[in-house]
Design a protein around this motif. Sequence first.
Motif, PDB file in Angstrom:
ATOM      1  N   PRO A 101       0.814  -1.219   0.000  1.00 51.67           N
ATOM      2  CA  PRO A 101       0.000   0.000   0.000  1.00 51.67           C
ATOM      3  C   PRO A 101       0.853   1.278   0.000  1.00 51.67           C
ATOM      4  O   PRO A 101       0.555   2.223  -0.729  1.00 51.67           O
ATOM      5  N   LEU A 102       1.932   1.305   0.782  1.00 47.67           N
ATOM      6  CA  LEU A 102       2.779   2.499   0.803  1.00 47.67           C
ATOM      7  C   LEU A 102       3.471   2.690  -0.546  1.00 47.67           C
ATOM      8  O   LEU A 102       3.573   3.821  -1.037  1.00 47.67           O
ATOM      9  N   GLU A 103       3.934   1.625  -1.153  1.00 51.66           N
ATOM     10  CA  GLU A 103       4.580   1.735  -2.465  1.00 51.66           C
ATOM     11  C   GLU A 103       3.609   2.268  -3.513  1.00 51.66           C
ATOM     12  O   GLU A 103       3.970   3.107  -4.341  1.00 51.66           O
ATOM     13  N   ARG A 104       2.346   1.827  -3.449  1.00 53.86           N
ATOM     14  CA  ARG A 104       1.330   2.358  -4.385  1.00 53.86           C
ATOM     15  C   ARG A 104       1.135   3.854  -4.162  1.00 53.86           C
ATOM     16  O   ARG A 104       0.972   4.617  -5.113  1.00 53.86           O
ATOM     17  N   GLU A 105       1.167   4.273  -2.908  1.00 56.23           N
ATOM     18  CA  GLU A 105       0.975   5.695  -2.613  1.00 56.23           C
ATOM     19  C   GLU A 105       2.182   6.523  -3.031  1.00 56.23           C
ATOM     20  O   GLU A 105       2.031   7.692  -3.392  1.00 56.23           O
ATOM     21  N   VAL A 106       3.368   5.929  -3.007  1.00 58.26           N
ATOM     22  CA  VAL A 106       4.549   6.629  -3.525  1.00 58.26           C
ATOM     23  C   VAL A 106       4.331   6.931  -5.012  1.00 58.26           C
ATOM     24  O   VAL A 106       4.577   8.046  -5.474  1.00 58.26           O
ATOM     25  N   VAL A 107       3.839   5.950  -5.745  1.00 60.46           N
ATOM     26  CA  VAL A 107       3.538   6.171  -7.165  1.00 60.46           C
ATOM     27  C   VAL A 107       2.438   7.229  -7.302  1.00 60.46           C
ATOM     28  O   VAL A 107       2.570   8.174  -8.086  1.00 60.46           O
ATOM     29  N   GLY A 108       1.368   7.091  -6.518  1.00 53.94           N
ATOM     30  CA  GLY A 108       0.263   8.043  -6.590  1.00 53.94           C
ATOM     31  C   GLY A 108       0.688   9.468  -6.280  1.00 53.94           C
ATOM     32  O   GLY A 108       0.287  10.410  -6.972  1.00 53.94           O
ATOM     33  N   LEU A 109       1.501   9.648  -5.266  1.00 56.08           N
ATOM     34  CA  LEU A 109       1.974  10.992  -4.916  1.00 56.08           C
ATOM     35  C   LEU A 109       2.924  11.542  -5.971  1.00 56.08           C
ATOM     36  O   LEU A 109       2.881  12.732  -6.294  1.00 56.08           O
ATOM     37  N   THR A 110       3.761  10.682  -6.533  1.00 55.28           N
ATOM     38  CA  THR A 110       4.686  11.123  -7.567  1.00 55.28           C
ATOM     39  C   THR A 110       3.931  11.587  -8.803  1.00 55.28           C
ATOM     40  O   THR A 110       4.225  12.650  -9.369  1.00 55.28           O
ATOM     41  N   VAL A 111       2.932  10.820  -9.212  1.00 52.15           N
ATOM     42  CA  VAL A 111       2.110  11.199 -10.371  1.00 52.15           C
ATOM     43  C   VAL A 111       1.360  12.492 -10.080  1.00 52.15           C
ATOM     44  O   VAL A 111       1.331  13.412 -10.908  1.00 52.15           O
TER      45      VAL A 111
ATOM     46  N   THR B 254      -4.102   6.815 -11.227  1.00 48.65           N
ATOM     47  CA  THR B 254      -3.873   8.131 -10.627  1.00 48.65           C
ATOM     48  C   THR B 254      -4.031   9.240 -11.656  1.00 48.65           C
ATOM     49  O   THR B 254      -4.564  10.313 -11.337  1.00 48.65           O
ATOM     50  N   THR B 255      -3.598   9.007 -12.882  1.00 45.42           N
ATOM     51  CA  THR B 255      -3.736  10.021 -13.925  1.00 45.42           C
ATOM     52  C   THR B 255      -5.198  10.303 -14.214  1.00 45.42           C
ATOM     53  O   THR B 255      -5.594  11.468 -14.378  1.00 45.42           O
ATOM     54  N   LEU B 256      -6.025   9.270 -14.259  1.00 47.51           N
ATOM     55  CA  LEU B 256      -7.472   9.479 -14.441  1.00 47.51           C
ATOM     56  C   LEU B 256      -8.004  10.378 -13.329  1.00 47.51           C
ATOM     57  O   LEU B 256      -8.694  11.374 -13.585  1.00 47.51           O
ATOM     58  N   ALA B 257      -7.645  10.043 -12.093  1.00 42.95           N
ATOM     59  CA  ALA B 257      -8.102  10.846 -10.951  1.00 42.95           C
ATOM     60  C   ALA B 257      -7.577  12.278 -11.048  1.00 42.95           C
ATOM     61  O   ALA B 257      -8.330  13.240 -10.827  1.00 42.95           O
ATOM     62  N   ASN B 258      -6.306  12.437 -11.390  1.00 42.95           N
ATOM     63  CA  ASN B 258      -5.704  13.775 -11.503  1.00 42.95           C
ATOM     64  C   ASN B 258      -6.418  14.616 -12.549  1.00 42.95           C
ATOM     65  O   ASN B 258      -6.741  15.790 -12.293  1.00 42.95           O
ATOM     66  N   TYR B 259      -6.633  14.049 -13.709  1.00 40.83           N
ATOM     67  CA  TYR B 259      -7.245  14.823 -14.790  1.00 40.83           C
ATOM     68  C   TYR B 259      -8.667  15.232 -14.445  1.00 40.83           C
ATOM     69  O   TYR B 259      -9.062  16.372 -14.671  1.00 40.83           O
TER      70      TYR B 259
END
Length: 156
Positions: A51-61, A135-140
């Motif tokens: 879960p933390l690794e996924r959030e690292v990707v999510g925060l980076t994106v 994450t990109t879908l959510a960001n956009y």
Amino acid sequence: MTTLTSDEPLRELEQRIGFIPNLAAAIAGSPVAIAGFVALQGALRETNLTPLEREVVGLTVSAENTCEYSLAAHSAFARGAGGSPELVAALRAGEPVDDPRLRELQELTRSLLRERGHVPPHDDVLEVIAQIAYTTLANYVANVARPPIDAAFMPE
């Protein structure tokens, strides 16, 4: 032909995280978009990434896409997954993180985004790409719709 609605994916999301985030309500304007968003979120829970690794990707994106809503959401999720305040702050600022494994994921994510996928093979690349897509879908959507940040995503 079955008519797709947003009701079932929203109920599933509410069961999964306890409420319907303002962003999900915005995505629900398209039954196809919310169904895909919720399905991918569920699938990502089965990834080899923690879960933390996924959030690292999510925060980076989210930092790359300057998405305030998603930065707030992924910060809350990262803290909930054991991320320190220093880690979250570094990711939000786009600064290198100290942990070697998390830095590797941060750098892979940045490379994938900046090089449009033209990167050398990596053990977790497909799962990182799936997290980037989610994450990109959510960001956009957040950058277009500008939903208010939910109280649950505010720092304590």
